[in-house]
Design a protein around this motif. Structure first.
Motif, PDB file in Angstrom:
ATOM      1  N   ASP A 233       0.832  -1.211   0.000  1.00 13.47           N
ATOM      2  CA  ASP A 233       0.000   0.000   0.000  1.00 13.47           C
ATOM      3  C   ASP A 233       0.860   1.252   0.000  1.00 13.47           C
ATOM      4  O   ASP A 233       0.472   2.284  -0.573  1.00 13.47           O
ATOM      5  N   LEU A 234       2.023   1.189   0.637  1.00 12.15           N
ATOM      6  CA  LEU A 234       2.919   2.346   0.682  1.00 12.15           C
ATOM      7  C   LEU A 234       3.433   2.690  -0.711  1.00 12.15           C
ATOM      8  O   LEU A 234       3.509   3.872  -1.092  1.00 12.15           O
ATOM      9  N   LEU A 235       3.750   1.663  -1.487  1.00 10.42           N
ATOM     10  CA  LEU A 235       4.165   1.911  -2.874  1.00 10.42           C
ATOM     11  C   LEU A 235       3.036   2.547  -3.672  1.00 10.42           C
ATOM     12  O   LEU A 235       3.259   3.465  -4.476  1.00 10.42           O
ATOM     13  N   GLY A 236       1.816   2.067  -3.435  1.00 10.11           N
ATOM     14  CA  GLY A 236       0.660   2.637  -4.131  1.00 10.11           C
ATOM     15  C   GLY A 236       0.447   4.094  -3.759  1.00 10.11           C
ATOM     16  O   GLY A 236       0.086   4.917  -4.622  1.00 10.11           O
ATOM     17  N   ARG A 237       0.668   4.434  -2.487  1.00 11.11           N
ATOM     18  CA  ARG A 237       0.496   5.831  -2.046  1.00 11.11           C
ATOM     19  C   ARG A 237       1.531   6.735  -2.685  1.00 11.11           C
ATOM     20  O   ARG A 237       1.220   7.871  -3.085  1.00 11.11           O
ATOM     21  N   ILE A 238       2.770   6.242  -2.817  1.00 13.58           N
ATOM     22  CA  ILE A 238       3.818   7.033  -3.476  1.00 13.58           C
ATOM     23  C   ILE A 238       3.481   7.221  -4.947  1.00 13.58           C
ATOM     24  O   ILE A 238       3.645   8.326  -5.509  1.00 13.58           O
ATOM     25  N   ALA A 239       2.982   6.154  -5.581  1.00  7.76           N
ATOM     26  CA  ALA A 239       2.591   6.255  -6.989  1.00  7.76           C
ATOM     27  C   ALA A 239       1.464   7.271  -7.160  1.00  7.76           C
ATOM     28  O   ALA A 239       1.458   8.068  -8.124  1.00  7.76           O
ATOM     29  N   THR A 240       0.521   7.284  -6.238  1.00  9.99           N
ATOM     30  CA  THR A 240      -0.595   8.244  -6.297  1.00  9.99           C
ATOM     31  C   THR A 240      -0.078   9.669  -6.232  1.00  9.99           C
ATOM     32  O   THR A 240      -0.566  10.560  -6.951  1.00  9.99           O
ATOM     33  N   GLU A 241       0.911   9.912  -5.385  1.00 11.76           N
ATOM     34  CA  GLU A 241       1.475  11.255  -5.260  1.00 11.76           C
ATOM     35  C   GLU A 241       2.180  11.674  -6.546  1.00 11.76           C
ATOM     36  O   GLU A 241       2.076  12.824  -6.984  1.00 11.76           O
ATOM     37  N   PHE A 242       2.889  10.722  -7.186  1.00 13.74           N
ATOM     38  CA  PHE A 242       3.563  11.037  -8.443  1.00 13.74           C
ATOM     39  C   PHE A 242       2.571  11.337  -9.557  1.00 13.74           C
ATOM     40  O   PHE A 242       2.889  12.075 -10.500  1.00 13.74           O
ATOM     41  N   GLU A 243       1.365  10.787  -9.461  1.00 11.26           N
ATOM     42  CA  GLU A 243       0.357  10.977 -10.505  1.00 11.26           C
ATOM     43  C   GLU A 243      -0.343  12.333 -10.416  1.00 11.26           C
ATOM     44  O   GLU A 243      -1.058  12.726 -11.345  1.00 11.26           O
ATOM     45  N   LYS A 244      -0.134  13.010  -9.315  1.00  6.83           N
ATOM     46  CA  LYS A 244      -0.797  14.308  -9.154  1.00  6.83           C
ATOM     47  C   LYS A 244      -0.207  15.347 -10.106  1.00  6.83           C
ATOM     48  O   LYS A 244       0.986  15.310 -10.417  1.00  6.83           O
ATOM     49  N   PRO A 245      -1.037  16.279 -10.583  1.00  2.00           N
ATOM     50  CA  PRO A 245      -0.537  17.336 -11.470  1.00  2.00           C
ATOM     51  C   PRO A 245       0.403  18.273 -10.719  1.00  2.00           C
ATOM     52  O   PRO A 245       0.461  18.280  -9.492  1.00  2.00           O
ATOM     53  N   ASP A 246       1.107  19.069 -11.456  1.00  3.97           N
ATOM     54  CA  ASP A 246       2.110  19.961 -10.863  1.00  3.97           C
ATOM     55  C   ASP A 246       1.534  20.841  -9.751  1.00  3.97           C
ATOM     56  O   ASP A 246       2.195  21.124  -8.759  1.00  3.97           O
ATOM     57  N   GLY A 247       0.303  21.250  -9.885  1.00  8.24           N
ATOM     58  CA  GLY A 247      -0.272  22.152  -8.894  1.00  8.24           C
ATOM     59  C   GLY A 247      -0.476  21.531  -7.524  1.00  8.24           C
ATOM     60  O   GLY A 247      -0.376  22.223  -6.498  1.00  8.24           O
ATOM     61  N   SER A 248      -0.743  20.236  -7.473  1.00  5.35           N
ATOM     62  CA  SER A 248      -1.026  19.578  -6.187  1.00  5.35           C
ATOM     63  C   SER A 248       0.047  18.575  -5.777  1.00  5.35           C
ATOM     64  O   SER A 248       0.026  18.065  -4.650  1.00  5.35           O
ATOM     65  N   TYR A 249       0.989  18.302  -6.668  1.00  6.06           N
ATOM     66  CA  TYR A 249       2.072  17.370  -6.341  1.00  6.06           C
ATOM     67  C   TYR A 249       2.989  17.968  -5.290  1.00  6.06           C
ATOM     68  O   TYR A 249       3.337  19.157  -5.348  1.00  6.06           O
ATOM     69  N   SER A 250       3.372  17.165  -4.294  1.00  5.81           N
ATOM     70  CA  SER A 250       4.247  17.627  -3.227  1.00  5.81           C
ATOM     71  C   SER A 250       5.488  16.745  -3.147  1.00  5.81           C
ATOM     72  O   SER A 250       5.397  15.566  -2.783  1.00  5.81           O
ATOM     73  N   ARG A 251       6.616  17.317  -3.488  1.00  7.14           N
ATOM     74  CA  ARG A 251       7.874  16.573  -3.411  1.00  7.14           C
ATOM     75  C   ARG A 251       8.200  16.227  -1.959  1.00  7.14           C
ATOM     76  O   ARG A 251       8.736  15.153  -1.676  1.00  7.14           O
ATOM     77  N   ASP A 252       7.866  17.124  -1.051  1.00  5.97           N
ATOM     78  CA  ASP A 252       8.127  16.872   0.368  1.00  5.97           C
ATOM     79  C   ASP A 252       7.333  15.655   0.874  1.00  5.97           C
ATOM     80  O   ASP A 252       7.825  14.869   1.689  1.00  5.97           O
ATOM     81  N   THR A 253       6.098  15.524   0.371  1.00  5.09           N
ATOM     82  CA  THR A 253       5.280  14.370   0.770  1.00  5.09           C
ATOM     83  C   THR A 253       5.916  13.076   0.288  1.00  5.09           C
ATOM     84  O   THR A 253       6.005  12.092   1.041  1.00  5.09           O
ATOM     85  N   VAL A 254       6.373  13.072  -0.971  1.00  9.75           N
ATOM     86  CA  VAL A 254       7.032  11.874  -1.503  1.00  9.75           C
ATOM     87  C   VAL A 254       8.287  11.565  -0.707  1.00  9.75           C
ATOM     88  O   VAL A 254       8.579  10.407  -0.389  1.00  9.75           O
ATOM     89  N   ASP A 255       9.021  12.613  -0.358  1.00 16.63           N
ATOM     90  CA  ASP A 255      10.251  12.417   0.410  1.00 16.63           C
ATOM     91  C   ASP A 255       9.948  11.774   1.773  1.00 16.63           C
ATOM     92  O   ASP A 255      10.662  10.869   2.227  1.00 16.63           O
ATOM     93  N   SER A 256       8.877  12.247   2.416  1.00 20.72           N
ATOM     94  CA  SER A 256       8.482  11.666   3.714  1.00 20.72           C
ATOM     95  C   SER A 256       8.020  10.222   3.553  1.00 20.72           C
ATOM     96  O   SER A 256       8.362   9.350   4.360  1.00 20.72           O
ATOM     97  N   LEU A 257       7.218   9.979   2.516  1.00 25.63           N
ATOM     98  CA  LEU A 257       6.753   8.615   2.256  1.00 25.63           C
ATOM     99  C   LEU A 257       7.920   7.685   1.922  1.00 25.63           C
ATOM    100  O   LEU A 257       7.951   6.515   2.348  1.00 25.63           O
ATOM    101  N   PHE A 258       8.887   8.208   1.199  1.00 24.62           N
ATOM    102  CA  PHE A 258      10.059   7.413   0.834  1.00 24.62           C
ATOM    103  C   PHE A 258      10.871   7.043   2.074  1.00 24.62           C
ATOM    104  O   PHE A 258      11.410   5.932   2.174  1.00 24.62           O
ATOM    105  N   GLY A 259      10.943   7.958   3.037  1.00 23.52           N
ATOM    106  CA  GLY A 259      11.647   7.652   4.280  1.00 23.52           C
ATOM    107  C   GLY A 259      10.994   6.494   5.024  1.00 23.52           C
ATOM    108  O   GLY A 259      11.676   5.592   5.532  1.00 23.52           O
TER     109      GLY A 259
END
Length: 342
Positions: A233-259
Motif C-alpha cells: 500500500d505504501l508503494l501505491g500511495r507514493i505512486a498516487t502522489e507522483f500521478e498528481k498534477p504539478d499544482g497539487s504534487y508535493s515533493r516533500d510528501t514523496v520524500d516523507s513517504l520514501f523515508g
C-alpha cells in the motif's frame, strides 16, 4: 563295552547332523552378516539391537524433516531475494521521481512503473511451492489479497492490524506466530492445560509474511493522513502522489513517504538474516545426527554383526569337516542289498 553297528551309525548320524546344522548357521552368518537369525538365539543382543534400530529409525525421521525444512527455507530465501530486488528497483524509481527536474508526464510514467512493481510484490508474497504458501503461515489459501484497494493478510486488513491495546497486540502477535513447525528431535512436549504442542520443542521453519510486509498505519508521516505501513500500500500511495498534477504534487510528501518506505523495507533484509540463521541451525543438527548415525551403525555392527573374516574361515573349516564326514560315512554305513532295491 561292545560297540555295535547300530551304535556306530546312530552316533555318525548325530555328528553329521550337528555338522550340518553348524554349517547352515555359518552359511547364514556369512550371507547376512548377522550373528543370529532369530531372537531366541541371543535374546540379550536382540533386545539391544532392537533399541539401536529404533534409535536409527528416529534419526532417519528427524533427518527427513530437516531436509524438508531446509528445502522450504531455501525456497523462502530465494523468494525474499526476489522481493528485495523488486524493492530495490522501486527505490531507484522513487529517487528518479524525486529529482526536481522531472516533468508531470515523467512522474506519471514512474507511477505506472511503481504500480507494476506492486503487482510483482503481491505475486512474490503469494509464492506457492508444492502446495504450500511460503509466507502464509499455516493457511492453505493465498495469504495476501487486495480488497477495496487495500492489502489483506489471511483475511485481515493490514491497516486495521494496529498494535495499541493489549487485545490488538495479541491479535498481531498471533498472526506473526502462526507458522509451520516440524519435529527435528528437540523433545516434543505439550501444554498440560491446552494440550497444544509447545512451540519451543519443535522447529519453526517458515516466516509469516506479516513479519516483513508491515502492518498498521502511521499518522506522523503526512499531516492529517494515516499512511499504511505495509510495503504494498505504501508503494501505491507514493505512486498516487507522483500521478498528481504539478499544482497539487508535493515533493516533500514523496520524500516523507520514501523515508517510511526505506525504513519498512529493512524488515525484508532482516528476514533474509533470520532465514540464514535457521538454515545454519539445521546444518548443525544435520552434522550432529550424521555423527550419531555413524556411532549407532558401529554399535549395531558390534551387537548384531559378525567378524566377516573369522566367520568365513570358520565356514570353510566347517565345510571341510562336513565333506570329510560324508566321505567317512562310506566306511561306517555299509552297503546292503536294500541299497540296490528301487
Amino acid at each position: 563295552m561292545r560297540i555295535t553297528y547300530r551304535m556306530m551309525t546312530s552316533r555318525y548320524s548325530t555328528n553329521l547332523n550337528d555338522l550340518s546344522v553348524g554349517l547352515d548357521k555359518l552359511n547364514t552368518q556369512v550371507a547376512t552378516g548377522r550373528k543370529f537369525a532369530r531372537t531366541s538365539e541371543d535374546v540379550s543382543s536382540a533386545v539391544r539391537g532392537y533399541q539401536i534400530r529404533r534409535n536409527l529409525s528416529k534419526l532417519e525421521g528427524y533427518q527427513d524433516n530437516i531436509k524438508h525444512a531446509d528445502g522450504f527455507l531455501t525456497n523462502s530465501e530465494s523468494t525474499v531475494g526476489q522481493l528485495e530486488s523488486s524493492l530495490a528497483e522501486a527505490t531507484d524509481k522513487i529517487l528518479q521521481g524525486l529529482n526536481g527536474t522531472q516533468s508531470e508526464d515523467t512522474r506519471s510514467i514512474i507511477a505506472t512503473e511503481l504500480r507494476t512493481i506492486q503487482d510483482q510484490v503481491l505475486e512474490t508474497l503469494n509464492t506457492n511451492v508444492t502446495g504450500t504458501y511460503l509466507f502464509g503461515g499455516s493457511n492453505d489459501q493465498k495469504p495476501f489479497a487486495v480488497v477495496g484497494g487495500k492489502l489483506q493478510y489471511n483475511g485481515k486488513n493490514l491497516d486495521d492490524l494496529k498494535e495499541g491495546t493489549p487485545a490488538e497486540i495479541e491479535e498481531v502477535e498471533a498472526l506473526k506466530r502462526d507458522s509451520l513447525y516440524v519435529d527435528i528431535g528437540l523433545g516434543v512436549s505439550f501444554n498440560q492445560i491446552t494440550g497444544d504442542v509447545d512451540r519451543n520443542s519443535v522447529f519453526n521453519y517458515s516466516i509469516p509474511g506479516i513479519n516483513f510486509v508491515g502492518n498498521g498505519t502511521d499518522s506522523t508521516v503526512v499531516s492529517g493522513e494515516d499512511i499504511s505501513n505495509n510495503l504494498y500500500d505504501l508503494l501505491g500511495r507514493i505512486a498516487t502522489e507522483f500521478e498528481k498534477p504539478d499544482g497539487s504534487y508535493s515533493r516533500d510528501t514523496v520524500d516523507s513517504l520514501f523515508g517510511l518506505f526505506q525504513g519498512n523495507s529493512q524488515k525484508t533484509y532482516q528476514t533474509t538474516t533470520a532465514i540464514g540463521a535457521k538454515t545454519q541451525y539445521l546444518e548443525f543438527m544435520t552434522n550432529r545426527y550424521e555423527t550419531q548415525n555413524f556411532n549407532l551403525d558401529k554399535r549395531q555392527t558390534e551387537v548384531e554383526g559378525v567378524d566377516a573374516a573369522y566367520t568365513y574361515i570358520a565356514f570353510q573349516s566347517q565345510k571341510v569337516a562336513y565333506s570329510a564326514a560324508l566321505q567317512m560315512g562310506q566306511s561306517v554305513v555299509q552297503q546292503s542289498v536294500f541299497d540296490y532295491m528301487s
